[in-house]
Design a protein around this motif. Structure first.
Motif, PDB file in Angstrom:
ATOM      1  N   THR A 121       0.852  -1.188   0.000  1.00 27.06           N
ATOM      2  CA  THR A 121       0.000   0.000   0.000  1.00 27.06           C
ATOM      3  C   THR A 121       0.889   1.239   0.000  1.00 27.06           C
ATOM      4  OG1 THR A 121      -0.103   0.150   2.380  1.00 27.06           O
ATOM      5  CG2 THR A 121      -1.762  -1.231   1.327  1.00 27.06           C
ATOM      6  N   SER A 122       0.253   2.384  -0.177  1.00 30.67           N
ATOM      7  CA  SER A 122       1.005   3.617  -0.406  1.00 30.67           C
ATOM      8  C   SER A 122       1.794   4.066   0.826  1.00 30.67           C
ATOM      9  CB  SER A 122       0.034   4.716  -0.816  1.00 30.67           C
ATOM     10  OG  SER A 122       0.682   5.953  -0.760  1.00 30.67           O
ATOM     11  N   ASN A 123       3.079   4.339   0.612  1.00 30.31           N
ATOM     12  CA  ASN A 123       3.927   4.821   1.697  1.00 30.31           C
ATOM     13  C   ASN A 123       3.480   6.176   2.216  1.00 30.31           C
ATOM     14  OD1 ASN A 123       5.524   2.624   1.694  1.00 30.31           O
ATOM     15  ND2 ASN A 123       7.350   3.626   0.889  1.00 30.31           N
ATOM     16  N   ILE A 124       3.063   7.035   1.285  1.00 23.25           N
ATOM     17  CA  ILE A 124       2.687   8.384   1.705  1.00 23.25           C
ATOM     18  C   ILE A 124       1.470   8.355   2.600  1.00 23.25           C
ATOM     19  CG2 ILE A 124       1.915  10.608   0.847  1.00 23.25           C
ATOM     20  CD1 ILE A 124       3.826  10.478  -1.238  1.00 23.25           C
ATOM     21  N   ILE A 125       0.493   7.531   2.222  1.00 23.59           N
ATOM     22  CA  ILE A 125      -0.694   7.399   3.062  1.00 23.59           C
ATOM     23  C   ILE A 125      -0.310   6.868   4.431  1.00 23.59           C
ATOM     24  CG2 ILE A 125      -2.902   6.209   3.300  1.00 23.59           C
ATOM     25  CD1 ILE A 125      -2.908   8.258   1.104  1.00 23.59           C
ATOM     26  N   ARG A 126       0.609   5.915   4.437  1.00 19.33           N
ATOM     27  CA  ARG A 126       1.006   5.335   5.722  1.00 19.33           C
ATOM     28  C   ARG A 126       1.721   6.363   6.591  1.00 19.33           C
ATOM     29  NH1 ARG A 126       4.277   0.284   4.406  1.00 19.33           N
ATOM     30  NH2 ARG A 126       4.147  -0.157   6.636  1.00 19.33           N
ATOM     31  N   MET A 127       2.427   7.287   5.952  1.00 16.31           N
ATOM     32  CA  MET A 127       3.075   8.354   6.727  1.00 16.31           C
ATOM     33  C   MET A 127       2.039   9.304   7.301  1.00 16.31           C
ATOM     34  SD  MET A 127       6.461   9.754   4.960  1.00 16.31           S
ATOM     35  CE  MET A 127       5.967   9.731   3.273  1.00 16.31           C
ATOM     36  N   ILE A 128       1.129   9.715   6.410  1.00 19.73           N
ATOM     37  CA  ILE A 128       0.111  10.684   6.836  1.00 19.73           C
ATOM     38  C   ILE A 128      -0.722  10.112   7.974  1.00 19.73           C
ATOM     39  CG2 ILE A 128      -1.973  11.882   6.081  1.00 19.73           C
ATOM     40  CD1 ILE A 128      -0.714  11.863   3.269  1.00 19.73           C
ATOM     41  N   SER A 129      -0.923   8.800   7.927  1.00 21.22           N
ATOM     42  CA  SER A 129      -1.818   8.209   8.917  1.00 21.22           C
ATOM     43  C   SER A 129      -1.282   8.337  10.342  1.00 21.22           C
ATOM     44  CB  SER A 129      -2.092   6.749   8.568  1.00 21.22           C
ATOM     45  OG  SER A 129      -0.897   6.019   8.591  1.00 21.22           O
ATOM     46  N   TRP A 130      -0.023   8.752  10.495  1.00 21.01           N
ATOM     47  CA  TRP A 130       0.474   8.961  11.864  1.00 21.01           C
ATOM     48  C   TRP A 130      -0.023  10.287  12.449  1.00 21.01           C
ATOM     49  CZ3 TRP A 130       2.003   5.478  15.054  1.00 21.01           C
ATOM     50  CH2 TRP A 130       2.548   4.304  14.557  1.00 21.01           C
ATOM     51  N   ARG A 131      -0.485  11.187  11.582  1.00 20.36           N
ATOM     52  CA  ARG A 131      -0.890  12.504  12.096  1.00 20.36           C
ATOM     53  C   ARG A 131      -2.004  12.428  13.134  1.00 20.36           C
ATOM     54  NH1 ARG A 131      -0.865  16.535   6.888  1.00 20.36           N
ATOM     55  NH2 ARG A 131       1.397  16.643   6.662  1.00 20.36           N
ATOM     56  N   GLY A 185      18.579   7.190   1.262  1.00 19.59           N
ATOM     57  CA  GLY A 185      18.099   7.851   0.062  1.00 19.59           C
ATOM     58  C   GLY A 185      16.790   8.586   0.261  1.00 19.59           C
ATOM     59  N   ASP A 186      16.284   8.565   1.494  1.00 17.93           N
ATOM     60  CA  ASP A 186      14.968   9.150   1.718  1.00 17.93           C
ATOM     61  C   ASP A 186      15.018  10.661   1.822  1.00 17.93           C
ATOM     62  OD1 ASP A 186      12.177   9.376   2.754  1.00 17.93           O
ATOM     63  OD2 ASP A 186      13.322  10.127   4.452  1.00 17.93           O
ATOM     64  N   PHE A 187      14.032  11.278   1.247  1.00 25.42           N
ATOM     65  CA  PHE A 187      13.884  12.706   1.442  1.00 25.42           C
ATOM     66  C   PHE A 187      12.496  13.002   1.999  1.00 25.42           C
ATOM     67  CE2 PHE A 187      12.136  16.618  -0.482  1.00 25.42           C
ATOM     68  CZ  PHE A 187      12.857  17.519   0.262  1.00 25.42           C
ATOM     69  N   PHE A 188      11.542  12.203   1.560  1.00 29.61           N
ATOM     70  CA  PHE A 188      10.148  12.542   1.776  1.00 29.61           C
ATOM     71  C   PHE A 188       9.685  12.242   3.195  1.00 29.61           C
ATOM     72  CE2 PHE A 188      11.174  11.599  -2.545  1.00 29.61           C
ATOM     73  CZ  PHE A 188      10.824  12.792  -3.141  1.00 29.61           C
ATOM     74  N   VAL A 189      10.088  11.102   3.723  1.00 23.76           N
ATOM     75  CA  VAL A 189       9.659  10.758   5.080  1.00 23.76           C
ATOM     76  C   VAL A 189      10.178  11.801   6.054  1.00 23.76           C
ATOM     77  CG1 VAL A 189       9.785   9.058   6.920  1.00 23.76           C
ATOM     78  CG2 VAL A 189       9.609   8.303   4.560  1.00 23.76           C
ATOM     79  N   VAL A 190      11.451  12.108   5.909  1.00 26.42           N
ATOM     80  CA  VAL A 190      12.045  13.028   6.865  1.00 26.42           C
ATOM     81  C   VAL A 190      11.405  14.409   6.733  1.00 26.42           C
ATOM     82  CG1 VAL A 190      14.015  14.014   5.625  1.00 26.42           C
ATOM     83  CG2 VAL A 190      14.266  13.388   8.007  1.00 26.42           C
ATOM     84  N   THR A 191      11.033  14.797   5.531  1.00 25.15           N
ATOM     85  CA  THR A 191      10.399  16.104   5.350  1.00 25.15           C
ATOM     86  C   THR A 191       9.000  16.125   5.951  1.00 25.15           C
ATOM     87  OG1 THR A 191      11.583  16.240   3.271  1.00 25.15           O
ATOM     88  CG2 THR A 191       9.869  17.864   3.638  1.00 25.15           C
ATOM     89  N   VAL A 192       8.202  15.116   5.601  1.00 24.25           N
ATOM     90  CA  VAL A 192       6.821  15.090   6.091  1.00 24.25           C
ATOM     91  C   VAL A 192       6.787  14.905   7.604  1.00 24.25           C
ATOM     92  CG1 VAL A 192       4.664  13.794   6.055  1.00 24.25           C
ATOM     93  CG2 VAL A 192       5.871  14.248   3.929  1.00 24.25           C
ATOM     94  N   MET A 193       7.575  13.965   8.114  1.00 20.18           N
ATOM     95  CA  MET A 193       7.428  13.579   9.515  1.00 20.18           C
ATOM     96  C   MET A 193       8.154  14.513  10.473  1.00 20.18           C
ATOM     97  SD  MET A 193       5.307  11.211   9.303  1.00 20.18           S
ATOM     98  CE  MET A 193       5.199  10.566  10.971  1.00 20.18           C
ATOM     99  N   SER A 194       9.129  15.258   9.965  1.00 22.80           N
ATOM    100  CA  SER A 194       9.770  16.200  10.872  1.00 22.80           C
ATOM    101  C   SER A 194       9.155  17.583  10.700  1.00 22.80           C
ATOM    102  CB  SER A 194      11.271  16.268  10.603  1.00 22.80           C
ATOM    103  OG  SER A 194      11.507  16.989   9.413  1.00 22.80           O
ATOM    104  N   GLY A 195       8.204  17.701   9.802  1.00 24.42           N
ATOM    105  CA  GLY A 195       7.594  18.997   9.528  1.00 24.42           C
ATOM    106  C   GLY A 195       8.611  19.981   8.989  1.00 24.42           C
TER     107      GLY A 195
END
Lengths: 389, 277, 292
Positions: C120-130, C230-240
C-alpha cells in the motif's frame, strides 16, 4: 547375535549411571490422534535396541520422547533411576543422532564436534583438542577444517556420531541413521555401529523401518504397529516365533494361516481352515477351546514343494495352488503360490528348486511338518500388507 | 515425521514474542485504521478524533476538482501506468528469469546491475533519468520517463521472485515434456507457465503496487502531470481537511483490492492443485 | 538459477531473452547514473544553467559547506537508529513466526498480515500517523485523559521521534521478509541438536539461528540502509521540515535548477550507500556463504 547377557535377566534394579530405559504407560497425542498409546517398554542397559515398524507407527515419536524433544501427553519415562519427563536433553544423559545428521552448516566439523563443550564453557584450546581426539576415533581428523557440506554422506554420519559421543552419553538414540546412505555404505556403517556399541557398552536405541537392519543389529527388536508395541523380543524370537499375524507378516519369512480349532490337548492342536484344509501343530502350548478361531504361522523356508494337483483329499499340513511367480534370490528361490483365498510363499533352497523346477502356471502342493507350525496369539484379520523379502 | 511438532506446554518466550507480534501488528495497522475512520468525518472537518456526524462528504469533495486538485486525473494516469508496469514486469522478468537458468557470458554483470538498480536511491535515479531525457531532447512524461523509472525498480524485484520460483522448478519437467514430443513453445505454454503461474501472479502484484505507490522515482520523471502519490504529496502541504484521509482510504482500498485479487487467485490455484480439478 | 540442460537453447535465444531487461536497465539505470556522475563535474551558471566543463567546483562546494556534514551526520544517525530497531523487531518477529507458531498455515497467514502494508502507499502510511501522534492525536488525548500528563507531548509529531517511527513503520518489513526466508530454511533438527548439546534457549539463538540467518539479516540491512539514506520525503513530512537528510541538499539545488551540484551530491550519496553496502557484505562474508 545375542551377545548381550543383560537381556536374559529381566531388569535388575537400575544402578546410577545406568542406561536402562523404562517407558511406563506412555501416551502421546497430537491433536485428536494418538502417535503412541499406552506404551510399556523396558530397554536393558547396554543393549542394542531397534524400534521397527512402518512409517507413522510411532517409533520416531518414542525416540524423540526419550530424547526430550517431545513431551508425552501422559506416562513416565525413566533413564537409569531418573524420571526424565520435563528434563532438558542434556540432563538425561542421552545423545541423539538425527536422520538428517543435523550438522551445523556454518561450523567446521571440528567446531561441530566441539559444540557441546562450547555450551559447557570449556575453553577454546581444550575443546578443540578434545574434539580432535573424538574425530581421530572416527578417522576424520584430517578433515577437521572442512564444512559439513564438503563431506560425503558417510563422512557426515561419522561426524554426527562423533558429535553425539562427545557428550559421553549413557544412551545413544539413532533416528534412521542408515537411511540416507547407499547400499554399500549402509552395510559398512551397520557393522561399524554394532562394533561401536560393543566397544562402548552403552544403550543404543535405533529407529528403522528395514527388517534386515533390525535383525542384523539388535539384541532387542521392538516391532510397532500404529502406536502400539506388537512384540518386543530378541531378533531370533521375533523372526522365528512372531507373536501376532502382524509381526509375522511384517518381518516377512512367514505364512499366516487361519482356521477354527478342531481338537486341542495332548500337545497337539488340530485346526480346520475355511476350505477344509487341516493344520496340525506338534507343540501346542495354546489352550484354545475347540471351535474358536486361531491363526498359525509357518516359515517360508520350512515349506517343501511338489509338482501336481494333490490327491483331492485334504492332507494334513499341506496346501495346493498354482504358481504365480518365481524369484531367484541366490541361495534360495521364492515361489509365490495362488491358493484358494490368499497367497502362500515357499522359499525353496536353490538345490531343491533346480532338482524339480516349477514355473508360473504350474500346479503345486506345499507341505510342511507339524513341528514347524507356530501358534499366534491373535487371530489374523488379514489386513496387513505383504512385506515379503 | 521426524520434525513433528512438540505439543508440550509453550515456553514463556512464546507469550513474550506473541505479545511483541500483536503490538507490531497494531503498530502496523492502527494508524491506517485511524485514517480510514477519520475519512468519514462530518462537516466539523476535524482532522482528529472523535468522529462527529459521520458522512461521505469528503469523498464527494475529493472528486470535485475545485479544492483538492486533480485527483481524478491523477488516478486516471496512475492506474494505466501501474497496469503497464505490471504487464511489462511480468513479461520481462519472466523471460529474463528463464535466460538466467543457464550460464551465459555477462550473466553476472546483468545480475549485479539489477541488484544495483534495486538499491540505488530513488532520488539519484530520478535526477539521472531527468538529465538523460533532457540530453536526448525528450520531454519527461508519465508514460515515458516515469514508466522507465518504475521499471528500473520493479524489474529487479520481479527478477528475484522469478529466481526463487524457477530455482524450484525441476528441469526434468521440461525434459519429460520434450521426451513426450512437445515443441519448445508447447513446453513453455503447456508445462512451464502453468507450473510457475502463481509466481507470475506474485510478480504482477509487485509490478502493480510498486508503480501505483511509487513516489521518489516519479517525482522528477512524471513531467507536468502528477501521478496519484505525487498528488497526495501536494495535498499534504495544502489541503487541511479530511479529504486527504478520504483519498488515503480510496487508494488503500484499491491496493487492498489488488492484493486480495492476487493472493486469492494464488490460493485458488494451489487449492486446485492439491485437490485435483 | 540452476543451469538447465533441458532443451539445449542456443546462446542467441538466451540473449534475446535478457535483451528487454538489459535494455531497460541500460536506459533507465546505467546511463542515468553515468550521466549523473558526468554532470556532477559540469559547471553551473546562473541563468544559463548547465555548462559542460570539468570542474571539482561542485564537490569542493559541498565538502566545504558545514551543512552538508550536518545533514549527512543526521542521516547516518537516523539510519543507525532505524537499522537497530528494525533489526530487533524483524529478527524476533521472524523467529516467532518460524519457530513458535506451530501450524505452517497460520505462520504463512501471519506473515502475510505483516507484508500486506508493503503493497500500500507509503505516503498514506506516513500521513496516517498525524491523527495518532498529533497534539490532539490519539496518544496525547489518551495520556491526558489518563491523567499521565496535562500538556500534550509536543515531541510526538514533527520531531526526530516521529521520523524514526515512520521509518520503522515503513521499513521493518524489509527486515522481516529476508530474515524469515533464511530462518524458514533452517532444519529444525539443528535446533534440537543444539539443545541436545546443552545449549540454552538463548544459546541456540546465538550459536545456531543467528549465524544461519546472516544472509537474510545482511539483505534486510541493505534494504533499510539504502531506503533511509536515500529518503527525502519521510524526513520532510514527519519532521515537519525541521530535520534534514542527505537528500535535502539535492532537493534545494534542484529548486534552483543547479543540476551539477545536485548531481555531485547524488554521487556522494551513492558512494556512501555503496560503501555501507560493501561493509555489510564484508561483515557477513558472502563468499563463504556462497561456497557452501
Amino acid at each position: 547375535m545375542m551377545a548381550n547377557p543383560n537381556l536374559q535377566g529381566t531388569s535388575v534394579a537400575a544402578q546410577p549411571g545406568s542406561g536402562e530405559i523404562r517407558l511406563v504407560n506412555v501416551t502421546k497425542q497430537f491433536g485428536n490422534s494418538y502417535a503412541v498409546k499406552d506404551i510399556n517398554l523396558t530397554i536393558p542397559h547396554g543393549s542394542y535396541c531397534c524400534l521397527l515398524g512402518p512409517s507413522g507407527c510411532g517409533k520416531t515419536t518414542i525416540l524423540r520422547m526419550i530424547a526430550g524433544h517431545e513431551t508425552p501427553t501422559s506416562g513416565e519415562i525413566y533413564i537409569g533411576d531418573q524420571m526424565v519427563v520435563g528434563k532438558p536433553p542434556v540432563e538425561r544423559g542421552t545423545a541423539m543422532m538425527f536422520q538428517s545428521y543435523a550438522l551445523f552448516p556454518h561450523l567446521t566439523i571440528q567446531d561441530n564436534v566441539a559444540f557441546y563443550l562450547k555450551m559447557r564453557g570449556v575453553g577454546k584450546e581444550e575443546r578443540r583438542q578434545r574434539a580432535l581426539e573424538m574425530l581421530q576415533r572416527v578417522q576424520l581428523d584430517h578433515l577437521k577444517d572442512r564444512m559439513p557440506a564438503q563431506l560425503s554422506g558417510g563422512q557426515q554420519q561419522r561426524v554426527a556420531l562423533a558429535r553425539s559421543l562427545i557428550t559421553n552419553p549413557k544412551v545413544l538414540l539413532l533416528d534412521e541413521p542408515l537411511s540416507a546412505l547407499d547400499e554399500f555404505l549402509r552395510l559398512k556403517m551397520r557393522g561399524e555401529l554394532k562394533s561401536l556399541q560393543n566397544e562402548l557398552g552403552i544403550t543404543f536405541v535405533h529407529v528403522t523401518h528395514t527388517q534386515p537392519e533390525a535383525i542384523a543389529l539388535a539384541d532387542m527388536v521392538v516391532v510397532m504397529d500404529t502406536g502400539r508395541i506388537d512384540q518386543a523380543d530378541t531378533a531370533n524370537i521375533i523372526f522365528d516365533k512372531p507373536k501376532t499375524p502382524y509381526v509375522a507378516r511384517f518381518m516377512g519369512g512367514q505364512n499366516v494361516l487361519t482356521g477354527t480349532v478342531e481338537k486341542s490337548g495332548n500337545g497337539v492342536l488340530k485346526l480346520k481352515a475355511a476350505d477344509g484344509s487341516i493344520y496340525e501343530t506338534a507343540h501346542a502350548a495354546s489352550s484354545a477351546a475347540a471351535g474358536s478361531p486361531l491363526s498359525v504361522a509357518v516359515r517360508r523356508d520350512r515349506v517343501s514343494l511338489k509338482k501336481g494337483r494333490g490327491n483331492g483329499v485334504n492332507a494334513v499340513n499341506s496346501i495346493a495352488g498354482i504358481v504365480d511367480a518365481t524369484e531367484y534370490q541366490g541361495s534360495y528361490v521364492k515361489v509365490t503360490i495362488n491358493v484358494a483365498s490368499d497367497v502362500f510363499v515357499a522359499n525353496v533352497s536353490d538345490s531343491a528348486y533346480f532338482a524339480e523346477p516349477v514355473d508360473t502356471g504350474d500346479p503345486v502342493v506345499a507341505n510342511w511338518k507339524a513341528e514347524d507350525v507356530h501358534v499366534l496369539s491373535k487371530v489374523d484379520s488379514g489386513v496387513a500388507a505383504d512385506h515379503g523379502h | 515425521m521426524s520434525a513433528s511438532p512438540s505439543y508440550g506446554s509453550r515456553p514463556w518466550t512464546f507469550y513474550v514474542l506473541a505479545a511483541l507480534f500483536t503490538l507490531f501488528v497494531i503498530f502496523l495497522y492502527g494508524p491506517m485504521i485511524a485514517v480510514l475512520i477519520l475519512s468519514f468525518q462530518g462537516p466539523s472537518a476535524s482532522l482528529v478524533f472523535p468522529l462527529r456526524d459521520p458522512s461521505l462528504m469528503w469523498f464527494h469533495e475529493l472528486f470535485s476538482p475545485r479544492r483538492t486538485g486533480d485527483v481524478a486525473g491523477a488516478f486516471n494516469r496512475s492506474l494505466p501506468l501501474a497496469l503497464i508496469v505490471m504487464f511489462l514486469t511480468v513479461l520481462i522478468s519472466v523471460t529474463a528469469g528463464f535466460a538466467f537458468r543457464r550460464r551465459f557470458r555477462g550473466s553476472t554483470a546483468i545480475f549485479y546491475m539489477a541488484i544495483a538498480s534495486l538499491i540505488v536511491p530513488g532520488l539519484v535515479l530520478s535526477i539521472g533519468i531527468l538529465v538523460t531525457f533532457r540530453y536526448l531532447g525528450l520531454t519527461a512524461s508519465w508514460w515515458g520517463s516515469a514508466l522507465g523509472a518504475h521499471l528500473s525498480w520493479a524489474l529487479p524485484f520481479g527478477l528475484l521472485i522469478m529466481f526463487a520460483v524457477l530455482g524450484r522448478l525441476n528441469p526434468s519437467y521440461e525434459e519429460a515434456a520434450h521426451d513426450l514430443g512437445a515443441s519448445r513453445w508447447q513446453t513453455v505454454k503447456d508445462v512451464v507457465v502453468p507450473i510457475v503461474f502463481p509466481g507470475m501472479i506474485a510478480v504482477a502484484l509487485f509490478g502493480f503496487t510498486l508503480s501505483y505507490d511509487e513516489f521518489p522515482r516519479s517525482w522528477l520523471t512524471v513531467g507536468t502531470k502528477n501521478t496519484l502519490p505525487l498528488e497526495i504529496w501536494t495535498m499534504t502541504t495544502n489541503v487541511t481537511s479530511p479529504a486527504l484521509y478520504a483519498l488515503g482510504t480510496v487508494t488503500t482500498i484499491v491496493s487492498f483490492a489488488v492484493i486480495a485479487l492476487a493472493l486469492s487467485s494464488i490460493l485458488i490455484i494451489q487449492r486446485k492443485r492439491s485437490r485435483g480439478k | 538459477m540452476s543451469p538447465s540442460n533441458a532443451a539445449s537453447k542456443s546462446p542467441l535465444t538466451t540473449y534475446l531473452q535478457v535483451a528487454p531487461l538489459m535494455l531497460v536497465l541500460l536506459l533507465f539505470f546505467a546511463v542515468p547514473v553515468a550521466l549523473v556522475v558526468v554532470v556532477s563535474f559540469f559547471r553551473y551558471q546562473m541563468l544559463v544553467g548547465i555548462v559542460p566543463d570539468f570542474t571539482f567546483r561542485n564537490y569542493i562546494d559541498l565538502f566545504s559547506n558545514p551543512t552538508t556534514w550536518t545533514l549527512y551526520l543526521s542521516t547516518v544517525k537516523f539510519t543507525l537508529i532505524t537499522l537497530a530497531i528494525t533489526f530487533v523487531l524483524g529478527f524476533w518477529i521472524a523467529y516467532f513466526l518460524v519457530f513458535h507458531v506451530r501450524s505452517l498455515l497460520i505462520a504463512i497467514g501471519l506473515f502475510l498480515v505483516c507484508t500486506v502494508p508493503f503493497w500500500t502507499s507509503n505516503i498514506i502510511r506516513m500521513i496516517s500517523w498525524r491523527p495518532v501522534l498529533g497534539t490532539e492525536g490519539l496518544i496525547n488525548s489518551a495520556l491526558i485523559k489518563a491523567g499521565v500528563i496535562d500538556q500534550p507531548l509536543q515531541w510526538l509529531l514533527y520531531s526526530d521521534f516521529s521520523v524514526v517511527v515512520a521509518y520503522v513503520h515503513l521499513f521493518t518489513l524489509f527486515m522481516i521478509v529476508p530474515i524469515f526466508n533464511s530462518m524458514a530454511r533452517i532444519d529444525k533438527s539443528l535446533l534440537e541438536a543444539a539443545v541436545d548439546a546443552g545449549a540454552t534457549r538463548w544459546g541456540v539463538v546465538w550459536n545456531v539461528v543467528l549465524p544461519l540467518c546472516k544472509t537474510g539479516i545482511a539483505l534486510g540491512a541493505l534494504f533499510v540502509v539504502t531506503l533511509v539514506m536515500g529518503d527525502f520525503f519521510v524526513v520532510t513530512v514527519m519532521s515537519g521540515g525541521l530535520s534534514g537528510s542527505a537528500t535535502s541538499g539535492i532537493f534545494n539545488d534542484l529548486q534552483f535548477l543547479n543540476y551539477p551540484r545536485a548531481a555531485a551530491n547524488a554521487v556522494i550519496l551513492l558512494i556512501v550507500v555503496l560503501l555501507i553496502a560493501a561493509a555489510i557484505f564484508r561483515l557477513v562474508d558472502v563468499r563463504k556463504e556462497l561456497v557452501r
